[in-house]
Write a protein that holds these residues in place. Structure first.
Motif, PDB file in Angstrom:
ATOM      1  N   PHE A  22       0.413   4.077  -3.298  1.00 46.54           N
ATOM      2  CA  PHE A  22       0.261   4.616  -4.641  1.00 46.54           C
ATOM      3  C   PHE A  22      -0.037   3.475  -5.603  1.00 46.54           C
ATOM      4  O   PHE A  22       0.063   2.295  -5.257  1.00 46.54           O
ATOM      5  CB  PHE A  22       1.536   5.358  -5.089  1.00 46.54           C
ATOM      6  CG  PHE A  22       2.808   4.602  -4.799  1.00 46.54           C
ATOM      7  CD1 PHE A  22       3.203   3.532  -5.596  1.00 46.54           C
ATOM      8  CD2 PHE A  22       3.602   4.948  -3.713  1.00 46.54           C
ATOM      9  CE1 PHE A  22       4.374   2.837  -5.331  1.00 46.54           C
ATOM     10  CE2 PHE A  22       4.775   4.254  -3.434  1.00 46.54           C
ATOM     11  CZ  PHE A  22       5.157   3.201  -4.244  1.00 46.54           C
ATOM     12  N   CYS A  23      -0.433   3.864  -6.798  1.00 45.04           N
ATOM     13  CA  CYS A  23      -0.723   2.882  -7.848  1.00 45.04           C
ATOM     14  C   CYS A  23      -0.125   3.408  -9.142  1.00 45.04           C
ATOM     15  O   CYS A  23      -0.831   3.992  -9.980  1.00 45.04           O
ATOM     16  CB  CYS A  23      -2.235   2.662  -7.987  1.00 45.04           C
ATOM     17  SG  CYS A  23      -2.697   1.525  -9.320  1.00 45.04           S
ATOM     18  N   VAL A  24       1.172   3.244  -9.290  1.00 42.93           N
ATOM     19  CA  VAL A  24       1.835   3.687 -10.516  1.00 42.93           C
ATOM     20  C   VAL A  24       1.229   2.925 -11.696  1.00 42.93           C
ATOM     21  O   VAL A  24       1.103   1.703 -11.665  1.00 42.93           O
ATOM     22  CB  VAL A  24       3.356   3.438 -10.437  1.00 42.93           C
ATOM     23  CG1 VAL A  24       4.011   3.677 -11.794  1.00 42.93           C
ATOM     24  CG2 VAL A  24       3.968   4.340  -9.382  1.00 42.93           C
ATOM     25  N   GLY A  25       0.822   3.663 -12.700  1.00 37.16           N
ATOM     26  CA  GLY A  25       0.132   3.039 -13.825  1.00 37.16           C
ATOM     27  C   GLY A  25       1.013   2.110 -14.637  1.00 37.16           C
ATOM     28  O   GLY A  25       2.151   2.443 -14.977  1.00 37.16           O
ATOM     29  N   ASP A  26       0.477   0.939 -14.940  1.00 36.21           N
ATOM     30  CA  ASP A  26       1.139   0.013 -15.849  1.00 36.21           C
ATOM     31  C   ASP A  26       0.684   0.373 -17.258  1.00 36.21           C
ATOM     32  O   ASP A  26      -0.405  -0.009 -17.700  1.00 36.21           O
ATOM     33  CB  ASP A  26       0.753  -1.423 -15.506  1.00 36.21           C
ATOM     34  CG  ASP A  26       1.447  -2.452 -16.399  1.00 36.21           C
ATOM     35  OD1 ASP A  26       2.153  -2.036 -17.343  1.00 36.21           O
ATOM     36  OD2 ASP A  26       1.274  -3.664 -16.155  1.00 36.21           O
ATOM     37  N   LEU A  27       1.506   1.116 -17.986  1.00 39.64           N
ATOM     38  CA  LEU A  27       1.116   1.628 -19.295  1.00 39.64           C
ATOM     39  C   LEU A  27       1.037   0.538 -20.351  1.00 39.64           C
ATOM     40  O   LEU A  27       0.563   0.793 -21.471  1.00 39.64           O
ATOM     41  CB  LEU A  27       2.093   2.722 -19.741  1.00 39.64           C
ATOM     42  CG  LEU A  27       2.237   3.913 -18.792  1.00 39.64           C
ATOM     43  CD1 LEU A  27       3.085   5.006 -19.444  1.00 39.64           C
ATOM     44  CD2 LEU A  27       0.890   4.472 -18.368  1.00 39.64           C
ATOM     45  N   ASN A  28       1.484  -0.653 -20.018  1.00 44.34           N
ATOM     46  CA  ASN A  28       1.365  -1.780 -20.954  1.00 44.34           C
ATOM     47  C   ASN A  28       0.030  -2.502 -20.809  1.00 44.34           C
ATOM     48  O   ASN A  28      -0.273  -3.411 -21.577  1.00 44.34           O
ATOM     49  CB  ASN A  28       2.513  -2.776 -20.743  1.00 44.34           C
ATOM     50  CG  ASN A  28       3.856  -2.172 -21.087  1.00 44.34           C
ATOM     51  OD1 ASN A  28       3.999  -1.508 -22.108  1.00 44.34           O
ATOM     52  ND2 ASN A  28       4.850  -2.386 -20.237  1.00 44.34           N
TER      53      ASN A  28
END
Length: 208
Positions: A22-28
């Motif tokens: 998976f590639c959990v989004g880095d919202l920063n």
């Protein structure tokens, strides 16, 4: 010696496989065309894969009498890169999702409560419409103009699922009238009466 080399190679491949699950989004980080960059593995937790924001009804006290509560990658980083997302749609009596498209995704709408009249227009200008009751499902192909209207006597609720973590939205009315396009240009390109154009600009916050 050969055993350790094989063990090391398998360990490396296994680690690489887990890392690409998976590639959990880095919202920063900035969001690009392919979505957010991946959050570092040691910063990922189960919270990234759970979203509770769709439990409560949205506020339908607006011009369209509709409330959209999205679970896109921006709100739900666990869907980043998975080509899936969803939105909760609450419709007050008479509420409507006016003509719009999702440039990046096809949509499936599931009616949970109430009665909706929904449809879309193909690129050959053929119109497909249907009155949807509780439990009905309708799909809207990617990029095509579509709409939903609450035609029942009570509020309605639906969930829309998309084939993208960030489906995008293009609202036809806003594109025409919520901007500073001069009225005379809109008149020439839409055949609408100038007074009607100015009225719609005033309603939607446009100028010109």
């Amino acid at each position: 010696m050969m055993f350790f080399q094989i063990f090391f190679a398998l360990s490396f491949l296994f680690s690489f496989s887990n890392a690409s699950d998976f590639c959990v989004g880095d919202l920063n980080a900035p969001q690009g065309p392919a979505g957010y960059s991946c959050k570092k593995a040691d910063a990922v937790s189960v919270k990234d894969f759970v979203f509770s924001g769709l439990r409560a009804a949205g506020n339908t006290s607006n011009l369209l009498k509709v409330a959209l509560t999205p679970a896109f990658s921006t709100q739900f980083p666990g869907v980043n890169g998975l080509d899936i997302s969803l939105v909760r749609v609450d419709y007050a009596v008479g509420g409507r999702a006016t003509m719009h498209t999702h440039p990046e995704a096809a949509e499936i709408l599931v009616v949970i409560q109430g009665t909706l009249y929904a449809g879309f227009i193909s690129t050959t200008n053929k119109v497909y419409t249907k009155t949807l009751e509780e439990g009905d499902v309708m799909t809207f192909p990617k990029g095509l103009m579509h709409f939903q209207i609450n035609v029942g006597k009570s509020g309605a609720l639906a969930f829309a699922f998309y084939s993208s973590a960030s489906p995008g939205v293009y609202l036809m009315d806003n594109a025409w009238f919520a901007n500073d396009m001069p009225t005379d240009i809109l008149q020439e390109t839409t055949f609408l009466d100038p007074d009607q154009i100015k009225k719609l600009k005033g309603l939607l916050g446009g100028t010109g």
